[in-house]
Design a protein around this motif. Structure first.
Motif, PDB file in Angstrom:
ATOM      1  N   TYR A 263       8.955 -49.381 -72.559  1.00  0.00           N
ATOM      2  CA  TYR A 263       9.047 -48.272 -71.609  1.00  0.00           C
ATOM      3  C   TYR A 263       7.850 -48.267 -70.659  1.00  0.00           C
ATOM      4  O   TYR A 263       8.001 -48.076 -69.444  1.00  0.00           O
ATOM      5  CB  TYR A 263       9.116 -46.945 -72.352  1.00  0.00           C
ATOM      6  N   ALA A 264       6.650 -48.454 -71.215  1.00  0.00           N
ATOM      7  CA  ALA A 264       5.445 -48.479 -70.375  1.00  0.00           C
ATOM      8  C   ALA A 264       5.509 -49.623 -69.374  1.00  0.00           C
ATOM      9  O   ALA A 264       5.127 -49.467 -68.202  1.00  0.00           O
ATOM     10  CB  ALA A 264       4.206 -48.603 -71.255  1.00  0.00           C
ATOM     11  N   LEU A 265       5.988 -50.775 -69.819  1.00  0.00           N
ATOM     12  CA  LEU A 265       6.141 -51.934 -68.934  1.00  0.00           C
ATOM     13  C   LEU A 265       7.129 -51.632 -67.814  1.00  0.00           C
ATOM     14  O   LEU A 265       6.862 -51.933 -66.637  1.00  0.00           O
ATOM     15  CB  LEU A 265       6.615 -53.139 -69.752  1.00  0.00           C
ATOM     16  N   GLU A 266       8.250 -51.021 -68.151  1.00  0.00           N
ATOM     17  CA  GLU A 266       9.260 -50.714 -67.138  1.00  0.00           C
ATOM     18  C   GLU A 266       8.739 -49.708 -66.118  1.00  0.00           C
ATOM     19  O   GLU A 266       8.985 -49.844 -64.911  1.00  0.00           O
ATOM     20  CB  GLU A 266      10.526 -50.173 -67.813  1.00  0.00           C
ATOM     21  N   ILE A 267       8.030 -48.694 -66.597  1.00  0.00           N
ATOM     22  CA  ILE A 267       7.454 -47.704 -65.673  1.00  0.00           C
ATOM     23  C   ILE A 267       6.502 -48.388 -64.696  1.00  0.00           C
ATOM     24  O   ILE A 267       6.521 -48.122 -63.488  1.00  0.00           O
ATOM     25  CB  ILE A 267       6.716 -46.602 -66.462  1.00  0.00           C
ATOM     26  N   ALA A 268       5.658 -49.277 -65.226  1.00  0.00           N
ATOM     27  CA  ALA A 268       4.685 -49.971 -64.381  1.00  0.00           C
ATOM     28  C   ALA A 268       5.373 -50.838 -63.327  1.00  0.00           C
ATOM     29  O   ALA A 268       4.998 -50.815 -62.142  1.00  0.00           O
ATOM     30  CB  ALA A 268       3.764 -50.824 -65.249  1.00  0.00           C
ATOM     31  N   LEU A 269       6.375 -51.602 -63.727  1.00  0.00           N
ATOM     32  CA  LEU A 269       7.060 -52.492 -62.781  1.00  0.00           C
ATOM     33  C   LEU A 269       7.756 -51.695 -61.683  1.00  0.00           C
ATOM     34  O   LEU A 269       7.690 -52.059 -60.500  1.00  0.00           O
ATOM     35  CB  LEU A 269       8.072 -53.359 -63.526  1.00  0.00           C
ATOM     36  N   HIS A 270       8.393 -50.612 -62.056  1.00  0.00           N
ATOM     37  CA  HIS A 270       9.074 -49.790 -61.041  1.00  0.00           C
ATOM     38  C   HIS A 270       8.064 -49.076 -60.137  1.00  0.00           C
ATOM     39  O   HIS A 270       8.358 -48.842 -58.954  1.00  0.00           O
ATOM     40  CB  HIS A 270      10.005 -48.780 -61.715  1.00  0.00           C
ATOM     41  N   TYR A 271       6.883 -48.759 -60.676  1.00  0.00           N
ATOM     42  CA  TYR A 271       5.887 -48.136 -59.805  1.00  0.00           C
ATOM     43  C   TYR A 271       5.341 -49.161 -58.805  1.00  0.00           C
ATOM     44  O   TYR A 271       5.057 -48.818 -57.655  1.00  0.00           O
ATOM     45  CB  TYR A 271       4.730 -47.523 -60.599  1.00  0.00           C
ATOM     46  N   ILE A 272       5.182 -50.407 -59.238  1.00  0.00           N
ATOM     47  CA  ILE A 272       4.759 -51.462 -58.302  1.00  0.00           C
ATOM     48  C   ILE A 272       5.752 -51.551 -57.145  1.00  0.00           C
ATOM     49  O   ILE A 272       5.366 -51.608 -55.965  1.00  0.00           O
ATOM     50  CB  ILE A 272       4.654 -52.823 -59.020  1.00  0.00           C
ATOM     51  N   LYS A 273       7.025 -51.558 -57.476  1.00  0.00           N
ATOM     52  CA  LYS A 273       8.066 -51.631 -56.440  1.00  0.00           C
ATOM     53  C   LYS A 273       8.006 -50.411 -55.527  1.00  0.00           C
ATOM     54  O   LYS A 273       8.128 -50.534 -54.289  1.00  0.00           O
ATOM     55  CB  LYS A 273       9.440 -51.726 -57.113  1.00  0.00           C
ATOM     56  N   PHE A 274       7.795 -49.234 -56.131  1.00  0.00           N
ATOM     57  CA  PHE A 274       7.729 -47.991 -55.362  1.00  0.00           C
ATOM     58  C   PHE A 274       6.569 -48.016 -54.363  1.00  0.00           C
ATOM     59  O   PHE A 274       6.755 -47.750 -53.169  1.00  0.00           O
ATOM     60  CB  PHE A 274       7.581 -46.808 -56.318  1.00  0.00           C
ATOM     61  N   ILE A 275       5.365 -48.321 -54.853  1.00  0.00           N
ATOM     62  CA  ILE A 275       4.192 -48.255 -53.976  1.00  0.00           C
ATOM     63  C   ILE A 275       4.203 -49.389 -52.957  1.00  0.00           C
ATOM     64  O   ILE A 275       3.702 -49.244 -51.840  1.00  0.00           O
ATOM     65  CB  ILE A 275       2.887 -48.274 -54.810  1.00  0.00           C
ATOM     66  N   ASP A 276       4.796 -50.523 -53.335  1.00  0.00           N
ATOM     67  CA  ASP A 276       4.824 -51.674 -52.426  1.00  0.00           C
ATOM     68  C   ASP A 276       5.743 -51.435 -51.247  1.00  0.00           C
ATOM     69  O   ASP A 276       5.565 -52.025 -50.180  1.00  0.00           O
ATOM     70  CB  ASP A 276       5.277 -52.921 -53.195  1.00  0.00           C
ATOM     71  N   ASN A 277       6.717 -50.560 -51.395  1.00  0.00           N
ATOM     72  CA  ASN A 277       7.664 -50.266 -50.316  1.00  0.00           C
ATOM     73  C   ASN A 277       7.195 -49.153 -49.399  1.00  0.00           C
ATOM     74  O   ASN A 277       7.880 -48.815 -48.424  1.00  0.00           O
ATOM     75  CB  ASN A 277       9.034 -49.895 -50.905  1.00  0.00           C
TER      76      ASN A 277
END
Length: 278
Positions: A263-277
């Protein structure tokens, strides 16, 4: 320890930091003896001597006003202080001389950071690989010693990271107890960042809530960043309060649920995508 993932083709526009700490605490005797059912916070025990001084000063003042003497009755003084003696003993034996294994607190966070970096390095064409963001992975030392590692890092590299965003991981163990922290004992963390993470967890169907750490629960490395004005929060995955494996020899890999790390890994990956956009 510091690692980084950088965009493949352009100069990064921002810095995102994921962190944890690799040091572990000395065993908390009171939690060990009580099997996690009770704990007197260390700050409370530390205040006991101050209460003793205050009460003795009041007693001396009263005695001097009544008997015109600054030498209070020794027996009465002892009676007044006796209730505090057990707390002084507990304060003296608060920790043992043995460091705990620290699987949950906080090698779990280090494993999450390693997992994020491993995924990105092996999947450079995935939707989560940053195109405009430099991602740093940091494992701090001396977190259990008043956050000294992260404090030193922030003071040394402030000019470089002052506009960065930090997501710190702490004690990731229980999949149904994922929380994002908005306030710690001595610092207010980023409300905006908390709300961004909650928005992501809602989208990917991970149970998560915004919470504050109460007095006596200590602080996390996010405090060092927040006090410097850097956007920061901490994600934790354990009960807020004493449990039998917190800062004891029972803090082994057995207390960690694999899903909590995922879960922590998934949150981190989706936040990377969020901030990168952005």
């Amino acid at each position: 320890m510091i690692g980084e993932i950088v965009p493949k083709e352009v100069e990064p526009e921002r810095i995102l930091i994921f962190s944890g700490h690799h040091d572990s605490a000395y065993e908390f005797n009171l939690i060990k003896w009580g099997k996690g059912k009770y704990m007197i916070p260390l700050p409370v025990l530390a205040l006991i001597p101050l209460f003793m001084i205050l009460i003795n000063s009041i007693w001396t003042l009263i005695y001097s006003l009544i008997f015109n003497s600054y030498r209070p009755n020794v027996i009465i003084s002892l009676i007044i202080n006796v209730p505090f003696f057990p707390f002084l003993v507990l304060f003296y034996f608060f920790t043992s001389k043995h460091a705990v294994l620290g699987a949950m607190d906080n090698l779990s966070a280090v494993s999450v950071c390693l997992g994020i970096s491993k995924y990105l390095s092996e999947n450079k064409n995935s939707q989560f690989y940053p195109k405009h963001t430099k991602v740093l992975f940091i494992s701090f030392g001396s977190e259990e010693a008043a956050l000294r590692g992260s404090k030193k890092f922030v003071s040394r590299h402030y000019d470089r990271i002052k506009n960065a965003t930090l997501i710190n991981f702490e004690s990731i163990a229980k999949k149904d107890l994922i929380k994002v922290i908005k306030k710690e004992q001595t610092a207010k963390l980023s409300d905006q960042l908390c709300k961004e993470i909650i928005k992501i967890t809602d989208q990917i169907k991970i149970k998560c809530e915004i919470r504050a750490l109460f007095f006596g629960t200590g602080g996390t490395d996010a405090t060092s960043f927040a006090k410097a004005g850097i956007k920061a929060t901490t994600i934790i995955g354990q009960p807020i309060g004493p449990v039998s494996y917190y800062h004891t020899q029972d803090d082994t890999i057995d207390v960690i649920e694999k899903e909590s790390l995922r879960y922590a890994l998934e949150i981190a990956l989706h936040y990377i995508k969020f901030i990168d956009n952005q």
